[in-house]
Design a protein around this motif. Structure first.
Motif, PDB file in Angstrom:
ATOM      1  N   ASP A 267       1.929  -4.418   3.894  1.00 40.93           N
ATOM      2  CA  ASP A 267       2.289  -5.546   3.029  1.00 40.93           C
ATOM      3  C   ASP A 267       1.160  -6.572   3.041  1.00 40.93           C
ATOM      4  O   ASP A 267       0.948  -7.274   4.026  1.00 40.93           O
ATOM      5  CB  ASP A 267       3.593  -6.164   3.540  1.00 40.93           C
ATOM      6  N   ILE A 268       0.435  -6.668   1.930  1.00 36.26           N
ATOM      7  CA  ILE A 268      -0.712  -7.570   1.796  1.00 36.26           C
ATOM      8  C   ILE A 268      -0.300  -8.777   0.961  1.00 36.26           C
ATOM      9  O   ILE A 268       0.355  -8.638  -0.073  1.00 36.26           O
ATOM     10  CB  ILE A 268      -1.892  -6.837   1.122  1.00 36.26           C
ATOM     11  N   THR A 269      -0.679  -9.984   1.436  1.00 37.33           N
ATOM     12  CA  THR A 269      -0.311 -11.206   0.715  1.00 37.33           C
ATOM     13  C   THR A 269      -1.516 -12.122   0.563  1.00 37.33           C
ATOM     14  O   THR A 269      -2.256 -12.354   1.518  1.00 37.33           O
ATOM     15  CB  THR A 269       0.806 -11.972   1.454  1.00 37.33           C
ATOM     16  N   PHE A 270      -1.686 -12.634  -0.653  1.00 33.86           N
ATOM     17  CA  PHE A 270      -2.618 -13.720  -0.946  1.00 33.86           C
ATOM     18  C   PHE A 270      -1.796 -14.899  -1.465  1.00 33.86           C
ATOM     19  O   PHE A 270      -0.769 -14.701  -2.126  1.00 33.86           O
ATOM     20  CB  PHE A 270      -3.630 -13.319  -2.021  1.00 33.86           C
TER      21      PHE A 270
ATOM     22  N   LEU B  54       0.836  -1.191   0.000  1.00 32.07           N
ATOM     23  CA  LEU B  54       0.000   0.000   0.000  1.00 32.07           C
ATOM     24  C   LEU B  54       0.874   1.246   0.000  1.00 32.07           C
ATOM     25  O   LEU B  54       1.871   1.331   0.725  1.00 32.07           O
ATOM     26  CB  LEU B  54      -0.933   0.001   1.217  1.00 32.07           C
ATOM     27  N   LYS B  55       0.495   2.215  -0.790  1.00 32.79           N
ATOM     28  CA  LYS B  55       1.261   3.454  -0.933  1.00 32.79           C
ATOM     29  C   LYS B  55       1.088   4.351   0.295  1.00 32.79           C
ATOM     30  O   LYS B  55      -0.033   4.551   0.764  1.00 32.79           O
ATOM     31  CB  LYS B  55       0.782   4.191  -2.190  1.00 32.79           C
ATOM     32  N   ASP B  56       2.216   4.880   0.824  1.00 25.27           N
ATOM     33  CA  ASP B  56       2.196   5.868   1.913  1.00 25.27           C
ATOM     34  C   ASP B  56       1.221   5.453   3.021  1.00 25.27           C
ATOM     35  O   ASP B  56       0.266   6.166   3.342  1.00 25.27           O
ATOM     36  CB  ASP B  56       1.816   7.255   1.381  1.00 25.27           C
ATOM     37  N   PHE B  57       1.475   4.304   3.603  1.00 30.16           N
ATOM     38  CA  PHE B  57       0.504   3.646   4.470  1.00 30.16           C
ATOM     39  C   PHE B  57       0.041   4.518   5.642  1.00 30.16           C
ATOM     40  O   PHE B  57      -1.141   4.869   5.739  1.00 30.16           O
ATOM     41  CB  PHE B  57       1.105   2.344   4.988  1.00 30.16           C
ATOM     42  N   PHE B  58       0.933   4.888   6.544  1.00 27.75           N
ATOM     43  CA  PHE B  58       0.518   5.690   7.703  1.00 27.75           C
ATOM     44  C   PHE B  58      -0.047   7.059   7.296  1.00 27.75           C
ATOM     45  O   PHE B  58      -1.123   7.451   7.770  1.00 27.75           O
ATOM     46  CB  PHE B  58       1.676   5.884   8.686  1.00 27.75           C
ATOM     47  N   PRO B  59       0.645   7.798   6.421  1.00 26.11           N
ATOM     48  CA  PRO B  59       0.108   9.115   6.039  1.00 26.11           C
ATOM     49  C   PRO B  59      -1.203   9.060   5.257  1.00 26.11           C
ATOM     50  O   PRO B  59      -1.830  10.095   5.041  1.00 26.11           O
ATOM     51  CB  PRO B  59       1.229   9.715   5.169  1.00 26.11           C
ATOM     52  N   SER B  60      -1.627   7.866   4.815  1.00 25.90           N
ATOM     53  CA  SER B  60      -2.924   7.739   4.146  1.00 25.90           C
ATOM     54  C   SER B  60      -4.085   7.826   5.132  1.00 25.90           C
ATOM     55  O   SER B  60      -5.242   7.951   4.718  1.00 25.90           O
ATOM     56  CB  SER B  60      -3.013   6.397   3.398  1.00 25.90           C
ATOM     57  N   ILE B  61      -3.780   7.737   6.429  1.00 25.26           N
ATOM     58  CA  ILE B  61      -4.822   7.698   7.457  1.00 25.26           C
ATOM     59  C   ILE B  61      -4.934   9.063   8.119  1.00 25.26           C
ATOM     60  O   ILE B  61      -4.033   9.502   8.841  1.00 25.26           O
ATOM     61  CB  ILE B  61      -4.515   6.603   8.496  1.00 25.26           C
ATOM     62  N   ASP B  62      -6.043   9.769   7.860  1.00 20.81           N
ATOM     63  CA  ASP B  62      -6.250  11.130   8.363  1.00 20.81           C
ATOM     64  C   ASP B  62      -6.721  11.132   9.815  1.00 20.81           C
ATOM     65  O   ASP B  62      -7.319  10.167  10.306  1.00 20.81           O
ATOM     66  CB  ASP B  62      -7.315  11.851   7.522  1.00 20.81           C
ATOM     67  N   GLN B  63      -6.488  12.262  10.477  1.00 18.48           N
ATOM     68  CA  GLN B  63      -6.943  12.433  11.855  1.00 18.48           C
ATOM     69  C   GLN B  63      -8.459  12.299  11.965  1.00 18.48           C
ATOM     70  O   GLN B  63      -8.969  11.719  12.924  1.00 18.48           O
ATOM     71  CB  GLN B  63      -6.499  13.802  12.393  1.00 18.48           C
ATOM     72  N   ALA B  64      -9.181  12.823  10.978  1.00 17.56           N
ATOM     73  CA  ALA B  64     -10.647  12.728  11.003  1.00 17.56           C
ATOM     74  C   ALA B  64     -11.102  11.271  10.998  1.00 17.56           C
ATOM     75  O   ALA B  64     -12.112  10.915  11.620  1.00 17.56           O
ATOM     76  CB  ALA B  64     -11.234  13.467   9.803  1.00 17.56           C
ATOM     77  N   ARG B  65     -10.342  10.427  10.313  1.00 17.09           N
ATOM     78  CA  ARG B  65     -10.693   9.003  10.263  1.00 17.09           C
ATOM     79  C   ARG B  65     -10.443   8.336  11.620  1.00 17.09           C
ATOM     80  O   ARG B  65     -11.218   7.468  12.044  1.00 17.09           O
ATOM     81  CB  ARG B  65      -9.866   8.330   9.163  1.00 17.09           C
TER      82      ARG B  65
ATOM     83  N   ASN C 225      -9.870   3.887   1.092  1.00 16.18           N
ATOM     84  CA  ASN C 225      -8.994   5.073   1.045  1.00 16.18           C
ATOM     85  C   ASN C 225      -7.504   4.743   1.066  1.00 16.18           C
ATOM     86  O   ASN C 225      -6.689   5.494   1.613  1.00 16.18           O
ATOM     87  CB  ASN C 225      -9.324   6.032   2.191  1.00 16.18           C
ATOM     88  N   PHE C 226      -7.138   3.609   0.471  1.00 15.39           N
ATOM     89  CA  PHE C 226      -5.735   3.275   0.263  1.00 15.39           C
ATOM     90  C   PHE C 226      -5.483   3.114  -1.230  1.00 15.39           C
ATOM     91  O   PHE C 226      -6.421   2.989  -2.018  1.00 15.39           O
ATOM     92  CB  PHE C 226      -5.374   1.967   0.988  1.00 15.39           C
ATOM     93  N   HIS C 227      -4.208   3.128  -1.597  1.00 14.72           N
ATOM     94  CA  HIS C 227      -3.832   2.966  -3.006  1.00 14.72           C
ATOM     95  C   HIS C 227      -2.707   1.939  -3.101  1.00 14.72           C
ATOM     96  O   HIS C 227      -1.808   1.912  -2.262  1.00 14.72           O
ATOM     97  CB  HIS C 227      -3.394   4.297  -3.616  1.00 14.72           C
ATOM     98  N   ILE C 228      -2.769   1.134  -4.131  1.00 18.00           N
ATOM     99  CA  ILE C 228      -1.757   0.095  -4.345  1.00 18.00           C
ATOM    100  C   ILE C 228      -0.514   0.711  -4.976  1.00 18.00           C
ATOM    101  O   ILE C 228      -0.601   1.524  -5.895  1.00 18.00           O
ATOM    102  CB  ILE C 228      -2.319  -1.013  -5.254  1.00 18.00           C
TER     103      ILE C 228
END
Length: 398
Positions: free
Chosen positions: A233-236, A131-142, A261-264
């Motif tokens: 890191d997501i795994t199938f 996932l791109k920019d994992f922690f910064p993808s999560i806003d305070q409002a969320r 609200n995440f991007h690969i």
């Protein structure tokens, strides 16, 4: 860290019943006692007010960059000491109040990258997504919105909502981040987000990703796959191939990840087939979780240099190599012995304490350490690794 059940129950009850800033402060101070013992110096209300108000405390974080393995730079936002201590206590509270989804293996007490890799060992196909920019993808409002829902339930009264706002503010920091606009382009914007470097960010990311894990686990079950997530890191994995471009499976997981609200990070997405090296969170999983050959070769190399050329010469060479590889060093270069000890501990975690390669390397390392400080270090080996390895190290240096 083992926590007494009565302490767990007390903290969970306090969280459920708190309705004021003063009660939040009492909760943090009780968590601090659990972490540091009865001699822990309690936080004051002034400290809490100071740290949760960004305008009052403009030096809450310092930023620096570290090199990734790819050579790119990662921005680390490190909280000042006062805020960091509050966040450590909040982190304990989050861990006690919330139980992470079973698919989450990163930042979960009692779980490791070995547990994550073991799920996918021996599969014909291993499919990795970052996932791109994992922690910064999560806003305070969320964060604030999630704290209003079970098991936190900071939504019953206005005072409880205010506490959700205070906690979210303590855990987030305004910085420049990328957000996708309506045309699909990424733009730079200022947002209060989870900073990479705060003690609370990992556990909060698992809390936020609970819905993502539920939905992706459901898709995995529907298609007959195994699923796990270790941070970003997501795994199938599976014995059959459902990973063709534009397949129903890939379309579905792309939709879910975007909806959450995440991007690969497309450059890190890869399908690994049996017959070629398969990796999950840095471990080889073709058969059972294992380190790669280079990891052991480097360990052997540094131990050999130490044996042949002595500590001072090897340490000097090691420090120059370490700085060149790592780039920014925040608090001095780690010592040769500490880095090797950490690498051996990692090897033991992956291969097991009875593995012959680990035992041989640890024995050679112990002999070198014993020469530097015979009494203190042999006792430390005894305490950490058991009497058999400690005495072996002792008698080999007799």
């Amino acid at each position: 860290m083992e926590i007494d059940k009565k302490h767990i129950k007390a903290i969970v009850t306090q969280f459920e019943e708190m309705k004021s800033k003063e009660e939040l402060l009492a909760l943090l101070n009780d968590a601090k006692v659990v972490l540091y013992g009865e001699k822990a110096i309690p936080f004051s209300l002034n400290q809490l007010n100071y740290h949760y108000t960004p305008k009052a405390n403009r030096k809450r974080y310092i930023q620096f960059t570290v090199k990734k393995k790819s050579g790119a730079e990662r921005v680390i936002s490190s909280p000042n000491n006062g805020l960091k201590e509050i966040q450590k206590c909040l982190n304990l509270v989050f861990q006690l109040v919330h139980e992470p989804n079973p698919a989450a293996n990163g930042f979960v007490p009692g779980k490791s990258i070995v547990d994550n890799a073991l799920i996918h060992a021996g599969s014909f196909y291993v499919y990795n997504i970052d996932l791109k920019d994992f922690f910064p993808s999560i806003d305070q409002a969320r964060i604030w919105g999630r704290l209003k829902k079970p098991p936190f339930n900071l939504n019953e009264t206005q005072k409880r909502l205010d506490l959700a706002n205070i906690i979210a503010s303590l855990c987030c920091h305004e910085m420049e981040v990328e957000r996708m606009d309506n045309s699909g382009a990424f733009l730079k914007v200022l947002k209060a987000v989870l900073p990479q470097g705060a003690p609370t960010s990992p556990v909060l990311s698992n809390i936020i990703c609970e819905r993502l894990d539920i939905r992706l686990s459901g898709v995995a079950k529907r298609f007959g796959l195994k699923y796990s997530r270790y941070a970003d890191d997501i795994t199938f994995s599976s014995m059959h191939n459902v990973y063709q471009k534009n397949s129903e499976f890939l379309t579905e997981i792309n939709r879910i990840i975007t909806d959450q609200n995440f991007h690969i990070k497309e450059s890190k997405t890869r399908l690994q087939k049996q017959g070629f090296r398969q990796e999950v969170t840095g471990l080889i999983v073709n058969d059972k979780p294992n380190v790669n050959k280079r990891y052991i070769s480097e360990l052997r190399m540094w131990i050999y240099y130490w044996e042949q050329y002595g500590y001072e010469k090897t340490s000097s060479f090691f420090k120059s190599r370490y700085i060149a590889d790592k780039g920014h060093i925040k608090k001095g270069t780690p010592s040769l012995e500490n880095v090797l000890a950490g690498k051996l501990e990692y090897l033991k975690m992956v291969k097991g304490k009875d593995n012959s390669i680990f035992i041989k390397l640890f024995s050679r390392f112990s002999k070198l350490i014993y020469k530097v400080n015979p009494i203190n270090n042999i006792l430390k080996i005894w305490e950490n690794e058991g009497i058999e390895i400690a005495m072996k190290a002792f008698y080999n240096n007799d």
